[in-house]
Design a protein around this motif. Structure first.
Motif, mmCIF file in Angstrom:
data_model
loop_
_atom_site.group_PDB
_atom_site.id
_atom_site.type_symbol
_atom_site.label_atom_id
_atom_site.label_comp_id
_atom_site.label_asym_id
_atom_site.label_seq_id
_atom_site.Cartn_x
_atom_site.Cartn_y
_atom_site.Cartn_z
ATOM 1 N N LEU A 162 -50.246 18.045 19.164
ATOM 2 C CA LEU A 162 -50.716 18.542 20.455
ATOM 3 C C LEU A 162 -51.618 17.550 21.194
ATOM 4 C CD1 LEU A 162 -51.355 22.310 19.645
ATOM 5 C CD2 LEU A 162 -49.337 21.230 20.626
ATOM 6 N N SER A 163 -52.220 16.608 20.476
ATOM 7 C CA SER A 163 -53.056 15.611 21.155
ATOM 8 C C SER A 163 -52.213 14.672 22.028
ATOM 9 C CB SER A 163 -53.883 14.811 20.149
ATOM 10 O OG SER A 163 -53.044 14.004 19.351
ATOM 11 N N TYR A 164 -50.901 14.699 21.855
ATOM 12 C CA TYR A 164 -50.014 13.898 22.702
ATOM 13 C C TYR A 164 -49.686 14.605 24.017
ATOM 14 C CZ TYR A 164 -49.181 10.692 18.799
ATOM 15 O OH TYR A 164 -49.322 9.780 17.782
ATOM 16 N N ARG A 165 -50.121 15.828 24.186
ATOM 17 C CA ARG A 165 -49.832 16.581 25.408
ATOM 18 C C ARG A 165 -50.967 16.433 26.419
ATOM 19 N NH1 ARG A 165 -47.250 22.357 23.576
ATOM 20 N NH2 ARG A 165 -45.573 21.504 22.287
ATOM 21 N N THR A 166 -51.171 15.195 26.859
ATOM 22 C CA THR A 166 -52.207 14.919 27.856
ATOM 23 C C THR A 166 -51.591 14.067 28.964
ATOM 24 O OG1 THR A 166 -52.947 12.847 26.865
ATOM 25 C CG2 THR A 166 -53.986 14.879 26.043
ATOM 26 N N GLU A 167 -52.217 14.084 30.112
ATOM 27 C CA GLU A 167 -51.741 13.269 31.235
ATOM 28 C C GLU A 167 -51.731 11.789 30.858
ATOM 29 O OE1 GLU A 167 -50.327 14.106 34.205
ATOM 30 O OE2 GLU A 167 -50.388 16.127 33.354
ATOM 31 N N ALA A 168 -52.734 11.338 30.124
ATOM 32 C CA ALA A 168 -52.805 9.927 29.733
ATOM 33 C C ALA A 168 -51.598 9.535 28.883
ATOM 34 C CB ALA A 168 -54.101 9.645 28.983
ATOM 35 N N VAL A 169 -51.261 10.370 27.914
ATOM 36 C CA VAL A 169 -50.115 10.062 27.045
ATOM 37 C C VAL A 169 -48.816 10.183 27.832
ATOM 38 C CG1 VAL A 169 -48.824 10.785 24.990
ATOM 39 C CG2 VAL A 169 -51.322 10.670 24.923
ATOM 40 N N TYR A 170 -48.696 11.211 28.668
ATOM 41 C CA TYR A 170 -47.485 11.345 29.480
ATOM 42 C C TYR A 170 -47.274 10.094 30.327
ATOM 43 C CZ TYR A 170 -47.369 16.346 28.275
ATOM 44 O OH TYR A 170 -47.308 17.540 27.617
ATOM 45 N N SER A 171 -48.351 9.521 30.856
ATOM 46 C CA SER A 171 -48.217 8.324 31.695
ATOM 47 C C SER A 171 -47.747 7.119 30.890
ATOM 48 C CB SER A 171 -49.531 8.001 32.394
ATOM 49 O OG SER A 171 -50.476 7.477 31.487
ATOM 50 N N ARG A 172 -47.983 7.124 29.575
ATOM 51 C CA ARG A 172 -47.548 6.020 28.714
ATOM 52 C C ARG A 172 -46.127 6.206 28.203
ATOM 53 N NH1 ARG A 172 -53.174 6.590 26.564
ATOM 54 N NH2 ARG A 172 -52.384 7.641 24.700
ATOM 55 N N SER A 173 -45.543 7.342 28.450
ATOM 56 C CA SER A 173 -44.186 7.645 27.978
ATOM 57 C C SER A 173 -43.179 7.018 28.933
ATOM 58 C CB SER A 173 -43.992 9.161 27.904
ATOM 59 O OG SER A 173 -44.956 9.728 27.057
ATOM 60 N N ILE A 174 -43.070 5.740 28.858
ATOM 61 C CA ILE A 174 -42.320 4.951 29.828
ATOM 62 C C ILE A 174 -40.833 4.924 29.495
ATOM 63 C CG2 ILE A 174 -42.924 2.831 28.582
ATOM 64 C CD1 ILE A 174 -43.024 1.376 31.263
ATOM 65 N N TRP A 175 -40.040 5.368 30.470
ATOM 66 C CA TRP A 175 -38.583 5.274 30.279
ATOM 67 C C TRP A 175 -38.078 4.047 31.000
ATOM 68 C CZ3 TRP A 175 -40.471 9.909 32.553
ATOM 69 C CH2 TRP A 175 -40.367 9.975 33.929
ATOM 70 N N GLN A 176 -36.830 3.701 30.748
ATOM 71 C CA GLN A 176 -36.220 2.460 31.246
ATOM 72 C C GLN A 176 -37.054 1.258 30.805
ATOM 73 O OE1 GLN A 176 -35.917 3.188 35.479
ATOM 74 N NE2 GLN A 176 -33.988 4.284 35.235
ATOM 75 N N LEU A 177 -37.645 1.372 29.617
ATOM 76 C CA LEU A 177 -38.479 0.309 29.058
ATOM 77 C C LEU A 177 -37.652 -0.959 28.901
ATOM 78 C CD1 LEU A 177 -41.160 -0.571 27.635
ATOM 79 C CD2 LEU A 177 -40.122 0.246 25.507
ATOM 80 N N SER A 178 -38.191 -2.085 29.381
ATOM 81 C CA SER A 178 -37.453 -3.340 29.279
ATOM 82 C C SER A 178 -38.294 -4.481 28.698
ATOM 83 C CB SER A 178 -36.921 -3.768 30.649
ATOM 84 O OG SER A 178 -37.991 -4.036 31.539
ATOM 85 N N HIS A 179 -39.627 -4.335 28.706
ATOM 86 C CA HIS A 179 -40.467 -5.454 28.303
ATOM 87 C C HIS A 179 -41.773 -4.961 27.673
ATOM 88 C CE1 HIS A 179 -41.023 -9.897 29.210
ATOM 89 N NE2 HIS A 179 -42.104 -9.576 28.532
ATOM 90 N N LEU A 180 -42.140 -5.553 26.561
ATOM 91 C CA LEU A 180 -43.457 -5.345 25.953
ATOM 92 C C LEU A 180 -44.147 -6.701 25.900
ATOM 93 C CD1 LEU A 180 -42.713 -3.052 22.854
ATOM 94 C CD2 LEU A 180 -43.806 -2.381 24.996
ATOM 95 N N THR A 181 -45.386 -6.720 26.353
ATOM 96 C CA THR A 181 -46.188 -7.944 26.263
ATOM 97 C C THR A 181 -47.376 -7.653 25.364
ATOM 98 O OG1 THR A 181 -45.544 -8.603 28.498
ATOM 99 C CG2 THR A 181 -47.490 -9.668 27.559
ATOM 100 N N LEU A 182 -47.497 -8.444 24.310
ATOM 101 C CA LEU A 182 -48.617 -8.335 23.388
ATOM 102 C C LEU A 182 -49.587 -9.447 23.733
ATOM 103 C CD1 LEU A 182 -46.558 -7.732 20.116
ATOM 104 C CD2 LEU A 182 -47.405 -6.045 21.761
ATOM 105 N N GLY A 183 -50.713 -9.075 24.305
ATOM 106 C CA GLY A 183 -51.673 -10.065 24.796
ATOM 107 C C GLY A 183 -53.028 -9.919 24.138
#
Length: 187
Positions: A162-183
């Motif tokens: 249930l801690s994943y049911r927040t606006e912050a987590v929803y905003s990170r649930s990115i679809w059409q993901l194409s790139h991850l940058t580890l910086g």
């Protein structure tokens, strides 16, 4: 009488135009349905680029086959973007990052996730844990087209935690993901 004739002609023209739009609109709707079921990528097509910044900078391009070579995780969850529970299969974010020698305990690393449409969000490294999000490549047992939020979707098990049911987590649930940058975090 002439005004009435112009109105009649205008109505007839509008009706014919509406019929044409309806006809072509129906074809477009059918085409959209077919597209949604289509495979997201050709064999060997790069779906995800992972860039490592800083010391040892490099870039790795991953295909569907590369992602499927990882141990897959599967869960069912409801989302705020879909109707009813959905089944997702993909690579746990923790496992994907471990491939690049990054864990939730690695100090000073940021994760920037970017979608095909350039939507970008920062994902906290602390999310990369067992039972956390996956980079899903299957939804309900099928690959996802761009129109169907694919080909990759960073998805969290909302129903299991249930801690994943927040606006912050929803905003990170990115679809059409194409790139991850580890910086490296700026200090």
């Amino acid at each position: 009488m002439m005004i009435g004739g112009k109105k009649l002609l205008s109505l007839a023209f509008s009706g014919a135009l509406a019929a044409l739009v309806g006809l072509f609109g129906a074809s477009t709707a059918l085409a959209g349905t077919a597209t949604e079921d289509a495979a997201p990528a050709h064999q060997g097509e790069v779906l995800l680029t992972v860039s490592i910044e800083g010391d040892g900078a490099r870039e790795e391009h991953l295909t569907l086959q590369d992602l499927q070579a990882f141990t897959a995780e599967h869960f069912e969850t409801s989302t705020i973007w879909t109707t009813g529970p959905q089944s997702f299969t993909g690579v746990p974010l923790a496992d994907l990052l471990a491939h690049f020698n990054v864990t939730a305990q690695t100090a000073g690393v940021t994760i920037e996730a970017r979608a095909v449409n350039d939507y970008m969000v920062e994902v906290p490294l602390s999310d990369a844990v067992a039972g956390g999000p996956i980079v899903a490549y299957l939804r309900n047992g099928k690959t996802m087209s761009l129109r169907g939020k694919g080909p990759l979707w960073l998805i969290y098990p909302y129903d299991q935690n249930l801690s994943y049911r927040t606006e912050a987590v929803y905003s990170r649930s990115i679809w059409q993901l194409s790139h991850l940058t580890l910086g490296q975090k700026s200090e």
